[in-house]
Structure formats: structure tokens, C-alpha cells
Write a protein that holds these residues in place. Sequence first.
Motif, PDB file in Angstrom:
ATOM      1  N   MET A   7       0.840  -1.202   0.000  1.00 28.91           N
ATOM      2  CA  MET A   7       0.000   0.000   0.000  1.00 28.91           C
ATOM      3  C   MET A   7       0.874   1.250   0.000  1.00 28.91           C
ATOM      4  SD  MET A   7      -3.041   0.993   2.683  1.00 28.91           S
ATOM      5  CE  MET A   7      -4.024   2.448   2.418  1.00 28.91           C
ATOM      6  N   ALA A   8       0.567   2.198  -0.893  1.00 26.59           N
ATOM      7  CA  ALA A   8       1.389   3.398  -1.030  1.00 26.59           C
ATOM      8  C   ALA A   8       1.298   4.269   0.216  1.00 26.59           C
ATOM      9  CB  ALA A   8       0.935   4.189  -2.254  1.00 26.59           C
ATOM     10  N   THR A   9       2.418   4.889   0.577  1.00 23.74           N
ATOM     11  CA  THR A   9       2.438   5.800   1.722  1.00 23.74           C
ATOM     12  C   THR A   9       1.709   7.088   1.380  1.00 23.74           C
ATOM     13  OG1 THR A   9       4.583   4.922   2.414  1.00 23.74           O
ATOM     14  CG2 THR A   9       3.938   7.067   3.295  1.00 23.74           C
ATOM     15  N   PHE A  10       0.873   7.555   2.296  1.00 26.82           N
ATOM     16  CA  PHE A  10       0.137   8.795   2.060  1.00 26.82           C
ATOM     17  C   PHE A  10       1.090   9.976   2.184  1.00 26.82           C
ATOM     18  CE2 PHE A  10      -2.292  12.457   3.655  1.00 26.82           C
ATOM     19  CZ  PHE A  10      -3.207  12.587   2.623  1.00 26.82           C
ATOM     20  N   ILE A  11       1.112  10.823   1.166  1.00 26.39           N
ATOM     21  CA  ILE A  11       1.945  12.026   1.167  1.00 26.39           C
ATOM     22  C   ILE A  11       1.044  13.231   1.411  1.00 26.39           C
ATOM     23  CG2 ILE A  11       3.498  13.489  -0.173  1.00 26.39           C
ATOM     24  CD1 ILE A  11       4.263  10.957  -1.770  1.00 26.39           C
ATOM     25  N   PRO A  12       1.228  13.935   2.530  1.00 28.00           N
ATOM     26  CA  PRO A  12       0.335  15.047   2.865  1.00 28.00           C
ATOM     27  C   PRO A  12       0.504  16.250   1.941  1.00 28.00           C
ATOM     28  CG  PRO A  12       2.150  14.969   4.410  1.00 28.00           C
ATOM     29  CD  PRO A  12       2.266  13.733   3.566  1.00 28.00           C
ATOM     30  N   VAL A  13      -0.579  16.980   1.793  1.00 24.12           N
ATOM     31  CA  VAL A  13      -0.595  18.198   0.984  1.00 24.12           C
ATOM     32  C   VAL A  13      -1.343  19.279   1.751  1.00 24.12           C
ATOM     33  CG1 VAL A  13      -1.309  19.261  -1.196  1.00 24.12           C
ATOM     34  CG2 VAL A  13      -0.640  16.857  -1.157  1.00 24.12           C
ATOM     35  N   ILE A  14      -0.799  20.488   1.703  1.00 22.98           N
ATOM     36  CA  ILE A  14      -1.523  21.671   2.158  1.00 22.98           C
ATOM     37  C   ILE A  14      -1.820  22.482   0.907  1.00 22.98           C
ATOM     38  CG2 ILE A  14      -1.420  23.825   3.472  1.00 22.98           C
ATOM     39  CD1 ILE A  14       0.475  22.445   5.419  1.00 22.98           C
ATOM     40  N   THR A  15      -3.087  22.765   0.661  1.00 22.35           N
ATOM     41  CA  THR A  15      -3.440  23.580  -0.496  1.00 22.35           C
ATOM     42  C   THR A  15      -3.747  25.003  -0.051  1.00 22.35           C
ATOM     43  OG1 THR A  15      -5.800  23.008  -0.386  1.00 22.35           O
ATOM     44  CG2 THR A  15      -4.378  21.585  -1.721  1.00 22.35           C
ATOM     45  N   ILE A  16      -3.309  25.959  -0.858  1.00 22.61           N
ATOM     46  CA  ILE A  16      -3.577  27.371  -0.593  1.00 22.61           C
ATOM     47  C   ILE A  16      -4.130  27.977  -1.873  1.00 22.61           C
ATOM     48  CG2 ILE A  16      -2.627  29.581   0.147  1.00 22.61           C
ATOM     49  CD1 ILE A  16      -0.433  28.094   1.622  1.00 22.61           C
ATOM     50  N   ASP A  17      -5.437  28.148  -1.896  1.00 25.81           N
ATOM     51  CA  ASP A  17      -6.106  28.733  -3.051  1.00 25.81           C
ATOM     52  C   ASP A  17      -6.533  30.158  -2.741  1.00 25.81           C
ATOM     53  OD1 ASP A  17      -6.132  26.502  -4.900  1.00 25.81           O
ATOM     54  OD2 ASP A  17      -7.550  25.534  -3.557  1.00 25.81           O
ATOM     55  N   GLY A  18      -6.768  30.923  -3.797  1.00 29.61           N
ATOM     56  CA  GLY A  18      -7.241  32.281  -3.592  1.00 29.61           C
ATOM     57  C   GLY A  18      -7.092  33.107  -4.849  1.00 29.61           C
ATOM     58  N   PRO A  19      -7.622  34.324  -4.839  1.00 27.51           N
ATOM     59  CA  PRO A  19      -7.568  35.201  -6.009  1.00 27.51           C
ATOM     60  C   PRO A  19      -6.177  35.780  -6.241  1.00 27.51           C
ATOM     61  CG  PRO A  19      -8.561  36.353  -4.172  1.00 27.51           C
ATOM     62  CD  PRO A  19      -8.366  34.932  -3.721  1.00 27.51           C
ATOM     63  N   THR A  20      -6.024  36.454  -7.351  1.00 30.51           N
ATOM     64  CA  THR A  20      -4.769  37.101  -7.725  1.00 30.51           C
ATOM     65  C   THR A  20      -4.254  38.028  -6.635  1.00 30.51           C
ATOM     66  OG1 THR A  20      -5.337  37.036 -10.069  1.00 30.51           O
ATOM     67  CG2 THR A  20      -3.706  38.655  -9.408  1.00 30.51           C
ATOM     68  N   ALA A  21      -2.949  37.921  -6.338  1.00 36.39           N
ATOM     69  CA  ALA A  21      -2.264  38.819  -5.397  1.00 36.39           C
ATOM     70  C   ALA A  21      -2.798  38.750  -3.978  1.00 36.39           C
ATOM     71  CB  ALA A  21      -2.294  40.272  -5.900  1.00 36.39           C
ATOM     72  N   SER A  22      -3.374  37.613  -3.612  1.00 39.72           N
ATOM     73  CA  SER A  22      -3.818  37.442  -2.223  1.00 39.72           C
ATOM     74  C   SER A  22      -2.652  37.057  -1.321  1.00 39.72           C
ATOM     75  CB  SER A  22      -4.919  36.374  -2.144  1.00 39.72           C
ATOM     76  OG  SER A  22      -4.468  35.141  -2.682  1.00 39.72           O
ATOM     77  N   GLY A  23      -1.495  36.810  -1.931  1.00 42.51           N
ATOM     78  CA  GLY A  23      -0.301  36.457  -1.163  1.00 42.51           C
ATOM     79  C   GLY A  23      -0.075  34.964  -1.053  1.00 42.51           C
ATOM     80  N   LYS A  24      -0.858  34.181  -1.790  1.00 41.30           N
ATOM     81  CA  LYS A  24      -0.794  32.716  -1.627  1.00 41.30           C
ATOM     82  C   LYS A  24       0.562  32.136  -2.022  1.00 41.30           C
ATOM     83  CE  LYS A  24      -3.302  32.002  -5.991  1.00 41.30           C
ATOM     84  NZ  LYS A  24      -3.468  33.452  -6.305  1.00 41.30           N
ATOM     85  N   GLY A  25       1.219  32.718  -3.036  1.00 43.42           N
ATOM     86  CA  GLY A  25       2.520  32.198  -3.458  1.00 43.42           C
ATOM     87  C   GLY A  25       3.576  32.382  -2.387  1.00 43.42           C
ATOM     88  N   THR A  26       3.617  33.577  -1.826  1.00 44.94           N
ATOM     89  CA  THR A  26       4.592  33.871  -0.768  1.00 44.94           C
ATOM     90  C   THR A  26       4.340  32.999   0.449  1.00 44.94           C
ATOM     91  OG1 THR A  26       4.794  36.164  -1.509  1.00 44.94           O
ATOM     92  CG2 THR A  26       5.473  35.675   0.760  1.00 44.94           C
ATOM     93  N   ILE A  27       3.069  32.878   0.836  1.00 41.48           N
ATOM     94  CA  ILE A  27       2.730  32.069   2.004  1.00 41.48           C
ATOM     95  C   ILE A  27       3.068  30.604   1.752  1.00 41.48           C
ATOM     96  CG2 ILE A  27       0.871  31.345   3.547  1.00 41.48           C
ATOM     97  CD1 ILE A  27       1.731  34.362   3.660  1.00 41.48           C
ATOM     98  N   ALA A  28       2.770  30.108   0.562  1.00 45.02           N
ATOM     99  CA  ALA A  28       3.060  28.706   0.235  1.00 45.02           C
ATOM    100  C   ALA A  28       4.551  28.420   0.352  1.00 45.02           C
ATOM    101  CB  ALA A  28       2.560  28.377  -1.173  1.00 45.02           C
ATOM    102  N   HIS A  29       5.382  29.320  -0.164  1.00 47.87           N
ATOM    103  CA  HIS A  29       6.832  29.106  -0.092  1.00 47.87           C
ATOM    104  C   HIS A  29       7.329  29.139   1.348  1.00 47.87           C
ATOM    105  CE1 HIS A  29       6.983  29.709  -4.485  1.00 47.87           C
ATOM    106  NE2 HIS A  29       8.161  29.133  -4.406  1.00 47.87           N
TER     107      HIS A  29
END
Length: 226
Positions: free
Chosen positions: A1-23
Motif C-alpha cells: 500500500m502506497a504511503t500517504f503524502i500530505p498536501v496543504i493547499t492554498i487557493d485564492g484570487p490574484t495577489a492574495s499572497g498565496k505564493g509567498t505564504i506557500a513558499h
Amino acid sequence: MATFIPVITIDGPTASGKGTIAHRVATALGWSVLDSGALYRLTALGVQQHGVDASDELAVARIAAQLDVSFQGGRIFMDGQDVGCLIRQEQVGNLASRIAAYLPLRQALLDRQRAFRVAPGLVADGRDMGTVVFPDAPLKIFLVADVRARAERRCKQLKEKGFSANLPDLLKDMRTRDERDRSRVNAPLIAAADAHTVDSSDLTIGETVKLVLDLWSGLGFQATRA
């Protein structure tokens, strides 16, 4: 059975800061990061460079399927050229927002996005990460901010990178893009049913990152590197 790899998703509109926060969150956790918007911007740049008719959905999807791209640290390469600055131009972003509504394009990029899910984990930012690409993510963030605050952020970012920027024009474009993203038939910009909505209008980057990490810890996971 494959090991579960966790993900945190950060969605939102343009320039909400999601890219900076994700990094920042990915760095704190020692995880990989996916800037899904970059894939759409790279496709838009490819459409421009190859003179493809942007209204031809299948032709646009073929460009996406054939992208020769690599992400190296904070740099983005296409066909061996560093295009990190090019894809942040407003005309590229506006075209990316238009073609992102194409179902053939979204299907062409789906497997490529999911391939970023590698151990020990992934932080993915975009517009449909929690709803379509990683619906099983243990933590989903929907990051919002007042449209004027977002326009001011984008204006500052562009000027810092040497691009000319006009706040009223950016505000108008951002409102148009928001409406287009929310109303498109394929993968519209909406919060996943189990997402945590975070308004970053009055939060610093550090405060927003801490909030996300605290939510992750609250699920019983380690918030920082071992």
C-alpha cells in the motif's frame, strides 16, 4: 500500500499572497512547493512566443502538454531560458487567466501538477488545488484579501521588479480577473467545502504563515522540520 503524502493547499484570487505564504510554509516544513499559476503563465508565454491563436483551446492545450519547463530553487526555466520575470508581466497574467478556463488545458496540466506530490509533503498554491487537483489534502486554505489591498501589493511587486505599474489599471484588471475566475464553468475559483478561509488584508506575511502552521499542528502534525 502506497504511503500517504500530505498536501496543504492554498487557493485564492490574484495577489492574495498565496505564493509567498506557500513558499514560507513549505520552507518551515521542509516540503516541496507547487506554484500552479506558473504553469498557466508558462503556457500563456508559450502561446505568445509560438504565435498560437489564444482562442484555439486544443492548440493551447498542446502547448501546455509540450512545455519544456523546470523549477530550480526560485527560478523558472522554459526551453532552457530563465523566464521567471517574463511570466510575471501583466499581459502574460491576463492571458493566463483567460486560457485557464479551457477544459483541455486544465486536463493537460492536471497530471503534471499531481506529479509534484512527493515525500515528505507538498504545499500547493493556485485556484483549484483544494477543489480539483488535491481534493484529499488534509489542510485546505482559501486565502482572501480586499481587492484594493491586493492591487496595491501587486503594484508594489511590479515596481520592485522594474516594471511600470498603474494602480487604477491594476485595480480594474484585478476585478475583471476575479469575476472571470469565479464565473468560469471549469474549476471556478471557490473555496473547498472543508477549506479554512483566511483574510490576509490586515495580516503580515509572518502572521499568515503562523496561522497556517498552527492549523496544521492542530491536525496533529509536526509544524516545523524535525
